[in-house]
Structure formats: structure tokens, C-alpha cells
Design an enzyme around this catalytic site. Structure first.
Site, PDB file in Angstrom:
ATOM      1  N   GLU A  40     -61.720 115.857 -48.660  1.00 47.81           N
ATOM      2  CA  GLU A  40     -62.490 116.814 -49.466  1.00 47.81           C
ATOM      3  C   GLU A  40     -63.720 117.244 -48.651  1.00 47.81           C
ATOM      4  O   GLU A  40     -64.311 116.421 -47.953  1.00 47.81           O
ATOM      5  CB  GLU A  40     -62.934 116.073 -50.748  1.00 47.81           C
ATOM      6  CG  GLU A  40     -63.811 116.859 -51.708  1.00 47.81           C
ATOM      7  CD  GLU A  40     -64.266 115.989 -52.898  1.00 47.81           C
ATOM      8  OE1 GLU A  40     -64.137 114.738 -52.835  1.00 47.81           O
ATOM      9  OE2 GLU A  40     -64.731 116.565 -53.885  1.00 47.81           O
ATOM     10  N   LYS A 115     -60.903 122.328 -57.544  1.00 50.38           N
ATOM     11  CA  LYS A 115     -61.033 121.026 -58.232  1.00 50.38           C
ATOM     12  C   LYS A 115     -61.351 121.209 -59.715  1.00 50.38           C
ATOM     13  O   LYS A 115     -62.362 121.827 -60.069  1.00 50.38           O
ATOM     14  CB  LYS A 115     -62.129 120.213 -57.544  1.00 50.38           C
ATOM     15  CG  LYS A 115     -62.281 118.783 -58.044  1.00 50.38           C
ATOM     16  CD  LYS A 115     -63.330 118.057 -57.197  1.00 50.38           C
ATOM     17  CE  LYS A 115     -63.459 116.597 -57.539  1.00 50.38           C
ATOM     18  NZ  LYS A 115     -64.431 115.903 -56.658  1.00 50.38           N
ATOM     19  N   CYS A 148     -59.913 114.362 -55.055  1.00 53.11           N
ATOM     20  CA  CYS A 148     -60.720 113.173 -55.331  1.00 53.11           C
ATOM     21  C   CYS A 148     -60.689 112.756 -56.803  1.00 53.11           C
ATOM     22  O   CYS A 148     -59.688 112.264 -57.288  1.00 53.11           O
ATOM     23  CB  CYS A 148     -62.143 113.400 -54.821  1.00 53.11           C
ATOM     24  SG  CYS A 148     -62.978 111.830 -54.482  1.00 53.11           S
TER      25      CYS A 148
HETATM   26  C1  ACM Z   1     -65.430 112.632 -55.877  1.00 54.92           C
HETATM   27  O1  ACM Z   1     -64.753 113.235 -56.717  1.00 54.92           O
HETATM   28  N1  ACM Z   1     -65.768 113.195 -54.736  1.00 54.92           N
HETATM   29  C2  ACM Z   1     -65.894 111.259 -56.134  1.00 54.92           C
END
Ligand code: ACM
Length: 267
Positions: A40, A115, A148
Site C-alpha cells: 500500500e 480502499k 490493508c
Molecule cells: C492500514 O489499513 N494501513 C492499517
């Protein structure tokens, strides 16, 4: 049936050192890979102080990549290596920012995911993803992306699996050390592979020290850790898998998807 060589690349970016972060990450890609997943926000680092700072680093993911940008280097590297690359980038779309992952094919075509489940201070910086959980054809199979913290919502992996994903590609900047174990369960409950590419090292730019938990891995549909790294070193976890459509028939009388009872989950 063709086998697929997959790598999860684990990096240690220095915040804001875009050029070095990108080149160091690309140098870690082993030769002969079909699919490579990078962490990420792999080019920038994680802890933006505010939206003004984010605005200086975010990239437009539509249209031709700006020369020298992370997207341009991913595109050149996909073409040069013949691998499909998936990497997390800060995306600018007009006056909005998304914590995104881009999939770049060797022919230069690309896809993106934004995301959905933002973590902590990301909520002050980014918009929540507005593209849902799409799946894409790549490397002769169907892949999906999650980023993530999406891991903690089983619906993310489930949505991708229901849409046909055979491989969950998971660019990460994980802090909590138990996600990697949870991804084993995500694979088992959906009968999919997962490739988690995490980072290592620390950042402390906003008065809060973040220690990233590494342990990037490739996990099989049966939950085997086919390849994995430690919490400290950069490198690449490499595994070879068979491309096939997984049978979701778990026992002669149990199908992972057909046996779901959504009407019972609402109470
Ligand atoms: C995250 O979602 N970077 C912990």
C-alpha cells in the site's frame, strides 16, 4: 495447465522519497514472475501530515502516466518484465484523494481499486473507495484487490470471491500483527489464494510511532503459507501456483457459496 509465479514484495519506504522508494521496490521484483504485488502507498510512505501534503504526492491514475511518476515506472516495468504488477498509490481525482491500488498489465492496460475501509487518520485524508470490489482478468485468471485494513471486514474477501476472484491481491501497510493469520482464514473460507504485500520499518511524522509488521505472504486456498517473509527484512515472497477455477464444493453436501443463508444474517 499453466502455473503462475507470484511474488509479494516487502519494502521499507522512506516517507516522501518517491524516486528511491519506487526504484528500490522495483529492484526487489524477482525475474520470471507472472504476478507481483507491492505494498500500500508504496511510493510515498504512509503517514501524510495533512491533505496539503497528500496533494503534493497524489497521482492521477486516469490518462497517460506523467513521465517519471510511480505509475509510469510501474507501466514500464510491467512491459519490461512481462509481469502484471499491483501496487498501492495515493490517487488524485479532481479535488478528491483515494488510497488506491493499481493493476498494470504488460500491454500497458490498467485497472484500479479504491480502499473501501479506511484506517484511523486515513479518514481525514482520503475519501472512502467508491468502486466497490471489482474483479479483473489478468494472467489467465481472475484477480481482485483489497487494501490493508479491508482484511478485518470478511465481506471484502467474500465480495471478491463471490465475483469470481481466484487470487486476492492485498497491498498493505499493516500495523496489527494478526492480519496475516486472518488472511489464512479468508483463503480457507473462500477457497482463494491471497497475496499480502506488506512493508516493514517505522514512521513517526504525526507524533505517533507506527511500526509496520512485515510478514508478507502468499497463502493457498487450503490456508497453507506457500511463501512468507519476516517482520524486519525487505525482499520477495515467491510461490508458484496452478491456475484453475477452484471448486467451491466443500463436501459432497456443502457448497461454500450456495449454502450461504443471507436471510439469516440480518437479525
Ligand atoms: C492500514 O489499513 N494501513 C492499517
Amino acid at each position: 495447465m499453466k502455473n503462475l509465479k507470484i511474488a509479494a514484495v516487502q519494502t521499507a519506504p522512506v516517507f516522501g522519497d518517491l524516486r528511491a522508494n519506487v526504484e528500490t521496490a522495483l529492484d526487489l521484483i524477482p525475474g520470471g514472475m507472472d504476478l507481483v504485488v507491492l505494498p500500500e502507498l508504496f511510493s510515498t510512505g504512509y503517514q501524510f501530515r495533512d491533505r496539503d501534503e497528500l496533494a503534493r504526492y497524489a497521482e492521477d491514475l486516469g490518462g497517460d502516466p506523467d513521465p517519471g511518476s510511480a505509475l509510469a515506472r510501474l507501466t514500464e516495468t510491467a512491459a519490461g518484465t512481462g509481469a502484471v504488477l499491483i501496487a498501492g498509490l495515493a490517487e488524485r481525482d479532481g479535488d478528491k484523494f483515494f488510497n488506491s491500488a493499481v493493476l498494470v498489465r504488460p500491454d500497458g492496460s490498467r485497472e484500479s481499486y479504491r480502499k473501501v475501509h479506511l484506517f484511523m487518520d486515513e479518514k481525514s485524508l482520503f475519501e472512502p473507495g467508491d468502486l466497490g470490489f471489482p474483479v479483473f482478468e489478468a494472467c489467465g485468471t481472475t484477480v481482485g484487490m483489497m487494501i490493508c485494513f479491508d482484511w478485518i471486514f470478511p465481506e471484502a474477501a467474500r465480495s471478491l470471491a463471490l465475483a469470481g476472484a481466484e487470487i486476492l491481491c492485498h497491498p498493505s501497510n499493516l500495523l496489527l500483527p494478526w492480519c496475516q493469520a486472518a488472511m489464512v482464514t479468508r483463503c480457507q473460507e473462500n477457497m482463494v489464494h491471497a497475496v499480502t504485500a506488506n512493508r516493514v520499518g517505522t514512521e513517526n511524522r504525526t507524533g505517533q510511532e507506527l511500526v509496520f509488521s512485515g510478514r508478507s505472504q502468499v497463502v493457498s486456498p487450503m490456508g497453507q503459507r506457500l511463501a512468507g517473509l519476516d517482520p524486519i527484512e525487505t525482499g520477495a515472497a515467491v510461490a508458484e501456483i496452478k491456475i484453475m477455477e477452484r471448486d467451491k464444493q466443500f463436501t459432497p453436501r456443502n457448497h461454500l457459496f450456495d449454502d450461504r443463508r443471507p436471510e439469516a444474517y440480518r437479525s
